[in-house]
Design an enzyme around this catalytic site. Structure first.
Site, PDB file in Angstrom:
ATOM      1  N   ARG A  30      33.967  33.140  34.188  1.00  0.00           N
ATOM      2  CA  ARG A  30      33.041  33.960  35.032  1.00  0.00           C
ATOM      3  C   ARG A  30      31.656  33.394  34.814  1.00  0.00           C
ATOM      4  O   ARG A  30      30.792  34.199  34.970  1.00  0.00           O
ATOM      5  CB  ARG A  30      33.357  35.393  34.825  1.00  0.00           C
ATOM      6  N   ARG A  34      27.699  37.672  38.127  1.00  0.00           N
ATOM      7  CA  ARG A  34      26.641  38.670  38.263  1.00  0.00           C
ATOM      8  C   ARG A  34      25.594  38.911  37.288  1.00  0.00           C
ATOM      9  O   ARG A  34      24.696  39.426  37.346  1.00  0.00           O
ATOM     10  CB  ARG A  34      27.390  40.111  38.385  1.00  0.00           C
ATOM     11  N   ARG A  43      24.658  36.094  46.498  1.00  0.00           N
ATOM     12  CA  ARG A  43      25.506  37.369  46.877  1.00  0.00           C
ATOM     13  C   ARG A  43      25.179  38.309  47.863  1.00  0.00           C
ATOM     14  O   ARG A  43      25.725  38.587  48.781  1.00  0.00           O
ATOM     15  CB  ARG A  43      25.948  37.929  45.531  1.00  0.00           C
ATOM     16  N   ASP A  80      38.391  33.521  44.215  1.00  0.00           N
ATOM     17  CA  ASP A  80      39.011  34.734  43.629  1.00  0.00           C
ATOM     18  C   ASP A  80      40.331  34.346  43.356  1.00  0.00           C
ATOM     19  O   ASP A  80      41.045  33.395  44.189  1.00  0.00           O
ATOM     20  CB  ASP A  80      38.823  35.655  44.468  1.00  0.00           C
ATOM     21  N   TYR A 156      49.075  42.723  41.806  1.00  0.00           N
ATOM     22  CA  TYR A 156      48.300  42.842  42.772  1.00  0.00           C
ATOM     23  C   TYR A 156      48.996  43.084  44.056  1.00  0.00           C
ATOM     24  O   TYR A 156      48.753  44.152  44.753  1.00  0.00           O
ATOM     25  CB  TYR A 156      47.135  41.980  43.243  1.00  0.00           C
TER      26      TYR A 156
END
Length: 358
Positions: A30, A34, A43, A80, A156
């Site tokens: 990552r 963020r 973003r 992703d 998921y």
């Protein structure tokens, strides 16, 4: 075929292939994320997470941001892990503050029997981004492509969203293992095809993220996760234009299975921060390179403490000049101060050079 600039820094690839390196290479899970103000700006421009991930220009921009800011030894594609099930038609959407959700999770026998591998053409935005990132890196560092593992994607796909307990998928696993195996078989083939297409587009190493393998019981892990990662690895292209393409597998919470994971044929295994690098190295010998495994929370400490923990991690691996890629034991937290990453990267590069001199 796109023509790419020659690679100027191949330390990361050499470490994965257990060849001698002048220092220990470092990148972060990552790393494009963020915690970086420039990422948050891009973003915002994209309007949504998927707006960012599906736009090759913007995905390239955020992939390069940490490479421009820090002397990291590899870039990782910004994407992703859920692009594959999304392309299978399960209806992926991201809910602000709640994470990913699928509109059409696999709950019934009919759902599972109707499941098909995705048409790779629908994932073309990923492959375009890979080629564009590799081109714009201009040989600075290698580019890593990635996918979720067959089991992690299935979590998921069956739960319909992230989970802490995994009741729905475990119920299927124990009551209808036939359906579970069907999903995993399709996922394994799809993941291998997806990673091979990333290699064709320019990825120079690939990584399989088994984020939820650690949620399985011993025995179930081997049957429902490890076996399918072995299948993926066996189907991967391991060379492109005469250059080796290393493969990394990472099971979060899988340190106690390190020997078994090391035996599936990948070049490297990732370890989370609960494992001891020295002990794992003693177990697996030089069968595989090791990647990891600083606790991401250490990046909230002061620079001296960060440096001390980096030194401990490098010392745990030992004074070998082959087979270690420094990383966090999981993804970097979005609240991490960017200057902490500078302290960590500098410490990795300087202390690993000192170790080799001695």
């Amino acid at each position: 075929m796109p023509q790419f600039a020659p690679l100027k820094n191949d330390t990361f690839l050499r470490a994965l292939l257990r060849q001698p390196t002048d220092y220990t290479p470092v990148w972060l899970m990552r790393q494009a994320g963020r915690y970086l103000p420039e990422y948050r700006a891009t973003r915002a421009k994209a309007g949504s997470f998927m707006g960012l991930a599906t736009n090759p220009d913007l995905a390239t921009e955020v992939t390069l941001q940490p490479i421009d800011r820090y002397p990291l030894d590899a870039a990782i594609l910004f994407s992703d892990i859920l692009t594959v099930p999304d392309a299978m038609g399960l209806g992926l959407r991201f809910v602000e503050g709640e994470g990913p959700k699928f509109d059409r999770p696999l709950r019934t026998e009919e759902d599972v029997l109707a499941l098909r591998a995705p048409d790779l053409a629908s994932l073309d935005y990923v492959f375009k981004a890979v080629t564009q990132i590799r081109t714009e890196l201009n040989g600075r560092v290698p580019l890593i492509g990635f996918s979720g593992s067959p089991w992690t994607l299935a979590c998921y796909m069956v739960e319909g969203e992230g989970s802490r307990e995994f009741h729905t998928i475990k119920k299927m696993l124990y009551s209808r293992p036939d359906l579970m195996h069907r999903i995993l078989e399709i996922n394994a083939q799809s993941v291998a095809d997806y990673l091979n297409a990333q290699i064709d587009a320019g990825a120079q190493a690939v990584m399989v993220f088994d984020s939820w393998g650690g949620a399985l019981a011993d025995g179930a892990f081997q049957e429902f996760s490890l076996n399918y990662m072995r299948k993926v690895v066996s189907l991967l292209k391991r060379e492109k234009d005469g250059v080796k393409i290393p493969a990394i597998v990472f099971t979060k919470g899988g340190g106690h299975w390190a020997e078994e994971i090391a035996a599936i044929g990948s070049d490297a295994i990732g370890l989370d921060w609960t494992a001891n690098l020295g002990k794992v190295r003693a177990l697996v010998g030089d069968k595989v390179a090791l990647q990891g495994n600083l606790d991401p929370a250490i990046l909230f400490a002061n620079p001296e403490q960060i440096r001390a923990e980096v030194v401990k991690t490098l010392d745990a691996f030992g004074p070998h000049n082959t087979g270690h890629v420094f990383n966090l034991g999981h993804g970097i937290s979005q609240f991490t101060p960017p200057e902490s990453v500078s302290a960590m990267v500098d410490a990795v590069h300087s202390h690993s050079r000192t170790l080799r001199k001695n």
